[in-house]
Design an enzyme around this catalytic site. Sequence first.
Site, PDB file in Angstrom:
ATOM      1  N   LYS A 123       0.827  -1.111  -0.048  1.00 27.11           N
ATOM      2  CA  LYS A 123       0.056  -0.006  -0.042  1.00 27.11           C
ATOM      3  C   LYS A 123       0.930   1.247   0.111  1.00 27.11           C
ATOM      4  O   LYS A 123       0.511   2.248  -0.624  1.00 27.11           O
ATOM      5  CB  LYS A 123      -0.926   0.204   1.161  1.00 27.11           C
ATOM      6  CG  LYS A 123      -1.824  -1.162   1.505  1.00 27.11           C
ATOM      7  CD  LYS A 123      -3.019  -1.225   0.365  1.00 27.11           C
ATOM      8  CE  LYS A 123      -4.082  -2.264   0.633  1.00 27.11           C
ATOM      9  NZ  LYS A 123      -3.781  -3.708   0.924  1.00 27.11           N
TER      10      LYS A 123
HETATM   11  C1  LIG Z   1      -4.496  -4.742   0.823  1.00 27.64           C
HETATM   12  C2  LIG Z   1      -3.894  -5.890   0.717  1.00 27.64           C
HETATM   13  C3  LIG Z   1      -4.241  -6.890  -0.045  1.00 27.64           C
HETATM   14  C4  LIG Z   1      -5.427  -6.806  -0.785  1.00 27.64           C
HETATM   15  O1  LIG Z   1      -5.212  -6.180  -1.981  1.00 27.64           O
HETATM   16  P1  LIG Z   1      -6.365  -5.220  -2.908  1.00 27.64           P
HETATM   17  O2  LIG Z   1      -5.932  -4.300  -3.646  1.00 27.64           O
HETATM   18  O3  LIG Z   1      -7.316  -5.036  -1.998  1.00 27.64           O
HETATM   19  O4  LIG Z   1      -6.814  -6.728  -3.661  1.00 27.64           O
HETATM   20  C5  LIG Z   1      -3.528  -8.204   0.308  1.00 27.64           C
HETATM   21  N1  LIG Z   1      -2.497  -8.331   0.903  1.00 27.64           N
HETATM   22  C6  LIG Z   1      -2.153  -7.508   1.819  1.00 27.64           C
HETATM   23  C7  LIG Z   1      -0.861  -7.418   2.687  1.00 27.64           C
HETATM   24  C8  LIG Z   1      -2.568  -5.981   1.801  1.00 27.64           C
HETATM   25  O5  LIG Z   1      -2.067  -4.999   2.472  1.00 27.64           O
END
Ligand SMILES: *Cc1c(COP(=O)(O)O)cnc(C)c1O
Length: 479
Positions: A123
């Site tokens: 993120k």
């Molecule tokens: C946000 C997240 C996901 C899911 O990603 P999306 O973009 O919502 O499909 C998977 N793993 C981790 C560690 C995340 O932080």
Amino acid sequence: MRQFQGKEVSFLRYISTRGAAPVLGFDDVLLAGLARDGGLYLPETWPRFSADEIRAMRGLSYQQLAVRVMAPYVGDSISEADLTALVTESYRDFGHTAVAPLKQLDTSLWFMELFHGPTLAFKDHAMQFLGRAFDHVLTRRGERVTVVGATSGDTGSAAIEACRDRDAIDIFMLYPHERVSEVQRRQMTTVDAANVHTLAIEGTFDDCQDLVKAMFNDVAFRDEMRLSAVNSINWARIMSQIVYYFHAALALGAPDVPVRFSVPSGNFGNIFAAYAAREMGLPVDQLIIGTNVNDILTRFFDSGDLTTAAVQATISPSMDIQISSNFERLLFDLYDRDGAALAEAMTTFRAEGRLSVGDNRWKQVRALFDARRIDDDRTRAEIERVYKETGELIEPHSAIGIAAARDARRDANLPTITLGAAHPAKFPAAVEAACGAFAPLPKRMEDLYDRTEHYTVTPNDLGQVQAYVRAHAGQAGQA
Ligand SMILES: *Cc1c(COP(=O)(O)O)cnc(C)c1O
């Protein structure tokens, strides 16, 4: 038309997946998040690179590549010099100079580590850019906004880290009370900044997401508070995630060698960025989705029916989601970009909990996508296998991507890149239970367990959440 890096470029406009919201430029899409008709914004057309243009990207630094990939989307909202500065700043706090290094797991399976940012999950890639882009655009306009977001864990800390102490922003982050890991919670609640507000909602992640959507759909409240979103529904987040798909594919021979990606998915944001990279000309011949037992996506790709189910807690909590918001962006293309038809389908889905796309559309997506459901036992077995075979510690979300890649890759001789979604130290209990080894936090966050926490436990009630936001927005500047 304008010159950009020696090329004539025409700038994109953004349209809503439900066809009834104003067409916007990049600035406004950045600040708006969700569209006024309840839809999500997408570029009116996909900017495309030729194979020669992609070949010419080889050897660029991650930052240079980011400018190249994002420029057509940003248009003249941000000058090339400013975009370069924002991008350079965005990756400055990453703990690895390669930003998104690749490791090899078997003869053709590669692992892209996306967890070297300040909060140790992928993120940060999008959020570090988003926070700076917000501040840049708002400061130029002399405006401020209230960011509200829902998080299943990792978005929240990444958003807070990106928005803390920024003059033009107040941020309210909603997370499901007692349903995120301690590291995830502490990364949000130990930030001591007057413009940061963390709400522990007595409900699930989907409840948090519904509260945020409801705040946006209350147009009077939205305008009064100047609401803005940094969830993966924000187009600029998807845009900045496209960069690492180019980065990995180029490293493994694109555009002359096709690649496939395996992505652990929850809200369908990350995998949608892979789809966008392909639409931009990157040769991607398969996209693999890994889900946990909250498998709405796997069931869709198995059947063509999107049906909701109750959320179950797993060892991969950032994927404990049964309504994947960004999936609407893929559906928009599947419905031939007919916003009215999609709006009707989404209304039915909301009312009846079921959306059937029909055989033709289903076959069309299945040509590109495969999905696998990986339960907690298989996830633990994969963590153990990777540790035994390579000595690498991986966390549960990343393990789901790896397991799905092993099961679903259509050609084991060509490179498959699976995404390292979070640092193992973010989920140390699950990692240790699976393979017996402890994953320590990187040095820069060693004192996380000693810092003081700030958060407010709040019922799953729209009125109470809105009252809280009203009472606390704009305080930072008045102190
Ligand atoms: C946000 C997240 C996901 C899911 O990603 P999306 O973009 O919502 O499909 C998977 N793993 C981790 C560690 C995340 O932080």
